[in-house]
Structures are given as structure tokens and as C-alpha cells.
Design a protein around this motif. Structure first.
Motif, PDB file in Angstrom:
ATOM      1  N   VAL A  77      64.681  38.686  46.923  1.00 37.51           N
ATOM      2  CA  VAL A  77      65.359  39.614  47.827  1.00 37.51           C
ATOM      3  C   VAL A  77      66.232  40.569  47.008  1.00 37.51           C
ATOM      4  N   PRO A  78      66.084  41.889  47.181  1.00 38.72           N
ATOM      5  CA  PRO A  78      66.981  42.829  46.470  1.00 38.72           C
ATOM      6  C   PRO A  78      68.429  42.573  46.875  1.00 38.72           C
ATOM      7  N   LYS A  79      69.250  42.219  45.903  1.00 39.08           N
ATOM      8  CA  LYS A  79      70.601  41.762  46.218  1.00 39.08           C
ATOM      9  C   LYS A  79      71.475  42.871  46.790  1.00 39.08           C
ATOM     10  N   ILE A  80      71.180  44.112  46.421  1.00 39.49           N
ATOM     11  CA  ILE A  80      72.017  45.203  46.920  1.00 39.49           C
ATOM     12  C   ILE A  80      71.899  45.338  48.430  1.00 39.49           C
ATOM     13  N   THR A  81      70.762  44.910  48.989  1.00 37.14           N
ATOM     14  CA  THR A  81      70.600  44.969  50.441  1.00 37.14           C
ATOM     15  C   THR A  81      71.461  43.937  51.153  1.00 37.14           C
ATOM     16  N   LEU A  82      71.894  42.913  50.427  1.00 36.70           N
ATOM     17  CA  LEU A  82      72.727  41.884  51.030  1.00 36.70           C
ATOM     18  C   LEU A  82      74.204  42.258  51.029  1.00 36.70           C
ATOM     19  N   GLY A  83      74.564  43.303  50.294  1.00 37.24           N
ATOM     20  CA  GLY A  83      75.967  43.670  50.167  1.00 37.24           C
ATOM     21  C   GLY A  83      76.660  43.890  51.499  1.00 37.24           C
ATOM     22  N   PRO A  84      76.145  44.765  52.373  1.00 41.71           N
ATOM     23  CA  PRO A  84      76.819  44.965  53.667  1.00 41.71           C
ATOM     24  C   PRO A  84      76.885  43.688  54.500  1.00 41.71           C
ATOM     25  N   LEU A  85      75.840  42.864  54.426  1.00 37.51           N
ATOM     26  CA  LEU A  85      75.851  41.618  55.199  1.00 37.51           C
ATOM     27  C   LEU A  85      76.911  40.654  54.666  1.00 37.51           C
ATOM     28  N   LEU A  86      77.088  40.623  53.350  1.00 39.49           N
ATOM     29  CA  LEU A  86      78.115  39.755  52.772  1.00 39.49           C
ATOM     30  C   LEU A  86      79.507  40.220  53.181  1.00 39.49           C
ATOM     31  N   VAL A  87      79.713  41.531  53.265  1.00 37.72           N
ATOM     32  CA  VAL A  87      81.006  42.043  53.705  1.00 37.72           C
ATOM     33  C   VAL A  87      81.275  41.643  55.148  1.00 37.72           C
ATOM     34  N   VAL A  88      80.252  41.748  55.984  1.00 38.60           N
ATOM     35  CA  VAL A  88      80.418  41.356  57.394  1.00 38.60           C
ATOM     36  C   VAL A  88      80.719  39.866  57.507  1.00 38.60           C
ATOM     37  N   ALA A  89      80.019  39.058  56.705  1.00 36.55           N
ATOM     38  CA  ALA A  89      80.174  37.607  56.804  1.00 36.55           C
ATOM     39  C   ALA A  89      81.442  37.100  56.139  1.00 36.55           C
ATOM     40  N   LEU A  90      81.822  37.704  54.997  1.00 29.34           N
ATOM     41  CA  LEU A  90      82.904  37.154  54.186  1.00 29.34           C
ATOM     42  C   LEU A  90      84.132  38.051  54.114  1.00 29.34           C
ATOM     43  N   GLY A  91      84.020  39.285  54.596  1.00 25.01           N
ATOM     44  CA  GLY A  91      85.155  40.190  54.550  1.00 25.01           C
ATOM     45  C   GLY A  91      85.266  40.899  53.207  1.00 25.01           C
ATOM     46  N   TRP A  92      86.328  41.714  53.077  1.00 27.15           N
ATOM     47  CA  TRP A  92      86.559  42.449  51.835  1.00 27.15           C
ATOM     48  C   TRP A  92      87.184  41.532  50.801  1.00 27.15           C
ATOM     49  N   GLY A  93      87.048  41.926  49.540  1.00 26.95           N
ATOM     50  CA  GLY A  93      87.730  41.197  48.483  1.00 26.95           C
ATOM     51  C   GLY A  93      86.818  40.369  47.607  1.00 26.95           C
ATOM     52  N   GLN A  94      87.342  39.252  47.126  1.00 26.63           N
ATOM     53  CA  GLN A  94      86.689  38.470  46.092  1.00 26.63           C
ATOM     54  C   GLN A  94      85.446  37.735  46.566  1.00 26.63           C
ATOM     55  N   LYS A  95      85.469  37.221  47.786  1.00 24.04           N
ATOM     56  CA  LYS A  95      84.379  36.334  48.217  1.00 24.04           C
ATOM     57  C   LYS A  95      83.002  36.989  48.166  1.00 24.04           C
ATOM     58  N   PRO A  96      82.805  38.164  48.771  1.00 21.82           N
ATOM     59  CA  PRO A  96      81.470  38.772  48.674  1.00 21.82           C
ATOM     60  C   PRO A  96      81.094  39.174  47.247  1.00 21.82           C
ATOM     61  N   ILE A  97      82.089  39.549  46.427  1.00 19.79           N
ATOM     62  CA  ILE A  97      81.795  39.933  45.039  1.00 19.79           C
ATOM     63  C   ILE A  97      81.308  38.722  44.251  1.00 19.79           C
ATOM     64  N   LEU A  98      82.017  37.598  44.360  1.00 24.89           N
ATOM     65  CA  LEU A  98      81.610  36.385  43.651  1.00 24.89           C
ATOM     66  C   LEU A  98      80.264  35.879  44.164  1.00 24.89           C
ATOM     67  N   THR A  99      80.027  36.025  45.457  1.00 25.42           N
ATOM     68  CA  THR A  99      78.725  35.620  46.002  1.00 25.42           C
ATOM     69  C   THR A  99      77.607  36.473  45.424  1.00 25.42           C
ATOM     70  N   MET A 100      77.861  37.769  45.265  1.00 27.48           N
ATOM     71  CA  MET A 100      76.858  38.649  44.669  1.00 27.48           C
ATOM     72  C   MET A 100      76.574  38.252  43.221  1.00 27.48           C
ATOM     73  N   VAL A 101      77.625  37.961  42.460  1.00 26.08           N
ATOM     74  CA  VAL A 101      77.444  37.509  41.078  1.00 26.08           C
ATOM     75  C   VAL A 101      76.620  36.228  41.054  1.00 26.08           C
ATOM     76  N   PHE A 102      76.964  35.299  41.919  1.00 28.61           N
ATOM     77  CA  PHE A 102      76.255  34.016  41.975  1.00 28.61           C
ATOM     78  C   PHE A 102      74.774  34.228  42.284  1.00 28.61           C
ATOM     79  N   LEU A 103      74.476  35.054  43.271  1.00 25.63           N
ATOM     80  CA  LEU A 103      73.085  35.258  43.671  1.00 25.63           C
ATOM     81  C   LEU A 103      72.243  35.881  42.560  1.00 25.63           C
TER      82      LEU A 103
END
Length: 284
Positions: free
Chosen positions: A131-157
Motif C-alpha cells: 500500500v502506498p504509505k502516502i495515501t494513508l497519511g490523511p487517514l492516520l491524521v483522522v484516526a490519531l490526530g495531529w502530532g507525533q502519533k501519525p508521524i511515528l506510525t508512518m515511520v513504522f509502516l
């Protein structure tokens, strides 16, 4: 008459056998160390010269690729701000990479320990990695909010799959002679894992870690594009949006520098932790 005396054997004794070869090895070692320091610098100078020439000839529009001097001036104008954002991105890279390394090794162990588990979950892991990870970015923001959590999740993925693959591959490709030696000792499964299988898999695991390290920097920047309130990705997005591409490129260069330093640190850790690898493989 000239007095002829026998020479002192200690004064005319030939040098010990092998001393020339030893001196040659020392000289070659010093030359290799000097080359290891100079060659990257030479490569950087070539890249900067090519960049300057492209900007000078305007082969790329200056708004998209400013000259190196402008980029350096942009960093000098605001060093404290740039270093603060660099520190934020560095922490995100290291935290996300550490989480993905721990999870990746554990998942790889699970896949290597059971063929059933491998067959059940390998297709799922491949699908997640595809899955192209950049497409998950907006969904991670919706699910996890702004800040560290979506960024660390993106790094992990972005990081975990190479580590999983290299760990599972290393643990399932133990050299045949070592496996036969373990069987001849009647070692338990834990003893075989601790003494033979895991140490033999470490070079392969480090391959996955070295692949994942630059991906961690990419994941941090992508995450900052989507959800960052600070960091180099945030700087790139903000300054490029107002046309200050020199500052944006200064942030890009800092991302590259951080990646090089972290990758070099990982190489050093590998060399210290696995001293036998260079001795038993190539002489490079």
C-alpha cells in the motif's frame, strides 16, 4: 695493512621474516582509512559541483533548484530554527526506527519459528507493504490526530517490512554445517537458537536494518507533511509554499545529512557487534 675484522652478526642480521609484509599491511590499512575519509568528501564535492553547474547554466529553473550558495545562506540566516526542527525530526526517526526494529525482529522470529504462521501472515504483510504509505497519511491524521502519533506510525509502516523479511530469511537459512553441528551436540531448540541460529542470522538482520534506516527518514518527512507541527518536513512544506525554495532545500539537505549520519552509526554498530563477519567473508 688494513685491519679486517669480522662484522658483528647483530649488526648485519637480516630483518625478521615477514616484517616487510607486516609493514605493507600497515601501510595498506592506513591508505584504506585515509581513502574511507577522503572518498566520501570527494563524492560530495563532485555532487556540489554538478549542482552548481546545473544552477549556473539554468538547466533547471532557479525557483525549483537554487544555487548551493543560496541554500547555505538560507541556513546561515536561521540556524537556530533549522537545528531545532532537525532535532525534532531526528527524535521521530530514532523512535520510529527503534519501534519498527523491535517489532520487525519479533515478527520475523514468529514467521521463522512456524511454517503455519508464515503461511498465514506473509500474504497480509506483503499486502500492507504494497500500500502506498502516502495515501494513508490523511487517514492516520483522522484516526490519531495531529502530532507525533501519525508521524511515528508512518515511520513504522515504512520500516518494519524489510526488518521482518531479513530476520525471517536469516533465521531460516542457517548454514548447513552449523545446523549439522548443533544436531551432533543434541542441543535443545533454545540452545540452537541462542548459540547458532540467531548469531548466524545477525548479518542478514543488519541488512534489513540498513535498508530501513533511510526509510525512517522518508517516513518522518512524509508524516510531517501530513500531520507535523514542527520538523524538517514541516519546514519544507511551509517554505516551499511561500516560494522560499532556498530554505526548503536547506531542510532537504539536513534530512540527507541526518540520514547519512544515522546510517554511518549503524554501520559502526554492525562492525563492533559482528567483528567476525569481515574476517570470514570479503577482504573489502
Amino acid at each position: 695493512m688494513t685491519d679486517v675484522r669480522s662484522a658483528d652478526p647483530a649488526q648485519v642480521a637480516p630483518p625478521p621474516a615477514g616484517s616487510g609484509r607486516e609493514a605493507g599491511r600497515v601501510g595498506r590499512g592506513a591508505g584504506l582509512r585515509a581513502g574511507a575519509a577522503l572518498l566520501p568528501a570527494a563524492g560530495l564535492l563532485v555532487a556540489l559541483a554538478a549542482w552548481w553547474l546545473i544552477a549556473r547554466l539554468e538547466l533547471v529553473h532557479p525557483a525549483a533548484l537554487p544555487p548551493p550558495g543560496d541554500v547555505l545562506a538560507a541556513f546561515i540566516d536561521k540556524p537556530a530554527q533549522m537545528l531545532e526542527h532537525t532535532w525534532g525530526t531526528l527524535l521521530e526517526i530514532l523512535t520510529g526506527f527503534a519501534l519498527s526494529a523491535v517489532a520487525g525482529v519479533l515478527i520475523g522470529l514468529s514467521l521463522a519459528s512456524s511454517r503455519t504462521v508464515e503461511r498465514m501472515f506473509t500474504p497480509l504483510l506483503v499486502a500492507v507493504n504494497a500500500v502506498p504509505k502516502i495515501t494513508l497519511g490523511p487517514l492516520l491524521v483522522v484516526a490519531l490526530g495531529w502530532g507525533q502519533k501519525p508521524i511515528l506510525t508512518m515511520v513504522f509502516l515504512l520500516c518494519f517490512f524489510p526488518i521482518v523479511l531479513s530476520t525471517a530469511t536469516g533465521l531460516t537459512t542457517t548454514p548447513a554445517d552449523l545446523a549439522e553441528l548443533v544436531r551432533s551436540w543434541n542441543a535443545s531448540r533454545w540452545q540452537a537458537f541462542r548459540k547458532v541460529r540467531f548469531p548466524a542470522a545477525l548479518p542478514q538482520i543488519f541488512v534489513g536494518l540498513k535498508v530501513a534506516m533511510p526509510l525512517a527518514a522518508i517516513g518522518a518527512v512524509i508524516g510531517e507533511f501530513q500531520a507535523g507541527e514542527k520538523g524538517l518536513g514541516y519546514v519544507i512544506l511551509q517554505y516551499a509554499g511561500v516560494g522560499d525554495t532556498a530554505t526548503a532545500w536547506a531542510a532537504i539537505m539536513l534530512v540527507a545529512l541526518v540520514s547519512i549520519l544515522l546510517y554511518s552509526a549503524l554501520l559502526l554498530i554492525e562492525r563492533i557487534a559482528l567483528p567476525w563477519v569481515r574476517e570470514t567473508t570479503s577482504s573489502r
